[in-house]
Design a protein around this motif. Sequence first.
Motif, PDB file in Angstrom:
ATOM      1  N   LEU A  38       6.615   8.254  23.447  1.00 57.62           N
ATOM      2  CA  LEU A  38       7.009   9.397  24.279  1.00 57.62           C
ATOM      3  C   LEU A  38       5.843  10.361  24.446  1.00 57.62           C
ATOM      4  O   LEU A  38       4.897  10.351  23.662  1.00 57.62           O
ATOM      5  CB  LEU A  38       8.180  10.134  23.618  1.00 57.62           C
ATOM      6  N   ASP A  41       5.123  16.175  24.557  1.00 60.68           N
ATOM      7  CA  ASP A  41       6.157  17.205  24.701  1.00 60.68           C
ATOM      8  C   ASP A  41       7.360  16.904  23.804  1.00 60.68           C
ATOM      9  O   ASP A  41       8.083  17.806  23.410  1.00 60.68           O
ATOM     10  CB  ASP A  41       6.688  17.258  26.148  1.00 60.68           C
ATOM     11  N   TYR A  42       7.570  15.607  23.539  1.00 63.19           N
ATOM     12  CA  TYR A  42       8.736  15.205  22.747  1.00 63.19           C
ATOM     13  C   TYR A  42       8.399  14.958  21.281  1.00 63.19           C
ATOM     14  O   TYR A  42       9.290  14.920  20.447  1.00 63.19           O
ATOM     15  CB  TYR A  42       9.352  13.922  23.317  1.00 63.19           C
ATOM     16  N   SER A  43       7.137  14.724  20.995  1.00 65.76           N
ATOM     17  CA  SER A  43       6.823  14.272  19.639  1.00 65.76           C
ATOM     18  C   SER A  43       6.064  15.296  18.793  1.00 65.76           C
ATOM     19  O   SER A  43       6.141  15.273  17.574  1.00 65.76           O
ATOM     20  CB  SER A  43       6.030  12.966  19.706  1.00 65.76           C
ATOM     21  N   ARG A 131      12.549  19.923  23.029  1.00 64.75           N
ATOM     22  CA  ARG A 131      13.062  18.842  23.884  1.00 64.75           C
ATOM     23  C   ARG A 131      14.019  17.956  23.095  1.00 64.75           C
ATOM     24  O   ARG A 131      14.950  17.407  23.635  1.00 64.75           O
ATOM     25  CB  ARG A 131      11.901  17.968  24.376  1.00 64.75           C
ATOM     26  N   LEU A 132      13.703  17.762  21.802  1.00 62.87           N
ATOM     27  CA  LEU A 132      14.499  16.837  20.981  1.00 62.87           C
ATOM     28  C   LEU A 132      15.066  17.557  19.758  1.00 62.87           C
ATOM     29  O   LEU A 132      14.529  18.578  19.322  1.00 62.87           O
ATOM     30  CB  LEU A 132      13.624  15.675  20.506  1.00 62.87           C
ATOM     31  N   TYR A 153      16.831  10.748  26.028  1.00 64.49           N
ATOM     32  CA  TYR A 153      15.601  10.883  25.249  1.00 64.49           C
ATOM     33  C   TYR A 153      15.878  10.858  23.744  1.00 64.49           C
ATOM     34  O   TYR A 153      15.089  10.333  22.954  1.00 64.49           O
ATOM     35  CB  TYR A 153      14.820  12.136  25.656  1.00 64.49           C
ATOM     36  N   GLU A 154      17.028  11.425  23.359  1.00 62.09           N
ATOM     37  CA  GLU A 154      17.409  11.351  21.941  1.00 62.09           C
ATOM     38  C   GLU A 154      17.525   9.878  21.526  1.00 62.09           C
ATOM     39  O   GLU A 154      17.068   9.484  20.471  1.00 62.09           O
ATOM     40  CB  GLU A 154      18.755  12.047  21.689  1.00 62.09           C
ATOM     41  N   GLN A 157      14.216   8.209  21.133  1.00 57.39           N
ATOM     42  CA  GLN A 157      13.511   8.591  19.917  1.00 57.39           C
ATOM     43  C   GLN A 157      14.126   7.965  18.670  1.00 57.39           C
ATOM     44  O   GLN A 157      13.421   7.540  17.771  1.00 57.39           O
ATOM     45  CB  GLN A 157      13.497  10.112  19.779  1.00 57.39           C
TER      46      GLN A 157
END
Length: 362
Positions: A38, A41-43, A131-132, A153-154, A157
Motif C-alpha cells: 500500500l 499514506d496507509y502504512s 486512513r487505517l 483498504y482495511e 491491510q
Amino acid sequence: MDASHIYKEIMELLEEPAPPPSKRLKRLEPSIRIKAILSDDYSKDIPLVPAYSCQLESKQQLQIVIKELSQKLPHFQHLKRVNDRNVLLCPTSEIEDTLEQHLERLAFSEEVLQALLRQIQVVEVPSIGPRLRTQYEKMLKYWPCKFHPDHYYESLQNGSNFSATQRTFHNQMAQLLEKLSTEINSKQPVGICVDPRGPSIVAIAGSQMDSKNHEHCPMSLVDFVARSQKGGALTTTEQFVEEPGEKLSGIPKNYYEYLKGSDAFVHLLCGAEVSRQSSDPIAGTDNLSKYGPYLCTGYDVYLLQEPCLMCSMALVHSRAKRIFFLQTSDNGALLTRFQLHTVKELNHHYEVFQFTREQDIS
Ligand SMILES: [Zn+2]
C-alpha cells in the motif's frame, strides 16, 4: 426423558467432531502469505505537529467555547476539538506574537477569551487524519481523532480481501512461477498472466540472463498477451501452442507442455477469451467482461521478480489489474526503489501484492 436431556442429545448429535490439530494448524498457517503493498499514506506513522491546548474550568463552558472556536480558529478538522476538559486551539506555527495577542486580535468574546487562556500547554497532535485503523489507534495516544474506516483498504491491510479459494489459486501461481523458472527457464525470471474470471492462464513468458531491456520478462509477457489478441510485436524464438481456436497463442509450447505433464498443475485452465468482433459492450460488472480482452485490462500478472521501472510502467500502459511478485529486485519499482502504483498522477493504477514466506515475516 425431560426436555433438557432431549436438548442435550440433539446438541451432541449436531456437534461436529473437531478436526485433528495438525490439519487445523495447516489451514491457519499457509506456507506463503500475500501482502498488499500500500502507499505510504496507509502504512507510515502520521507526522505530529505542535499545537496549543487549554483546559477549561468546567464542562459547562464547552458549548460557547466550541462555537466561537470553530468560527475563528477552524483548524484540525480531522481531530476532535475536545479531550476531556482540554480544548485544542491552533498549531503553534500559526502564532506570530503571543497566543494571548493572537486570540485578542480574533475578537473572541471576553468570556471565551478568559476560558481559553487557562492552563495553556503545547501538545503534539497528528497533522492529518488516519486512513487505517492501525494508524487511528496510534493517533489516539496523542489526541482523539475522527475516523471513517474504508473497509476495502482495511481488508487489504489485514489480508482478508481474498477468499480461501482465491488465496489457494494465488499460492499455486507462486509455486508455478518457481517451478517454471527452475525446470524450464534455467532459474531466470518468469511471468504468468491470468484472466481471473476462469481463472485461466492467458500467457507465460520468461527472460534470459542476457536479455535486453525490451526482453525483460514483463515486457515479453505483455507482448504475448497481445499475441492472444492477434497482435504482438516482439521477435522471439519461442514456439507457441497452435490450436484452431487460437486461445493458447500467448503460451509458449515448452511451458504449456510442462503444465500438462505435471500432476500439480495439469488441472489449471489455460486460454484467453478471443478478441470480439464488435466493440459494443455486453452485460458485465467490469471492463473485461463488458468489452472483451484489451491489452491486460482486468488481468492479473504474476512475476517471479519485482519488475523494474520500465516494466512497471509497461504494466501500467497495458492496464493490468493486479501484480503479484515473489522476489524483490535491487532495481524494483513496486516496493524496493519506488511504489510506482501509488503515484496519483498516473492514469491507471493496479494493485500490488508480494508473496512472503513464513520465515520472511516471523
Ligand atoms: Zn524490467
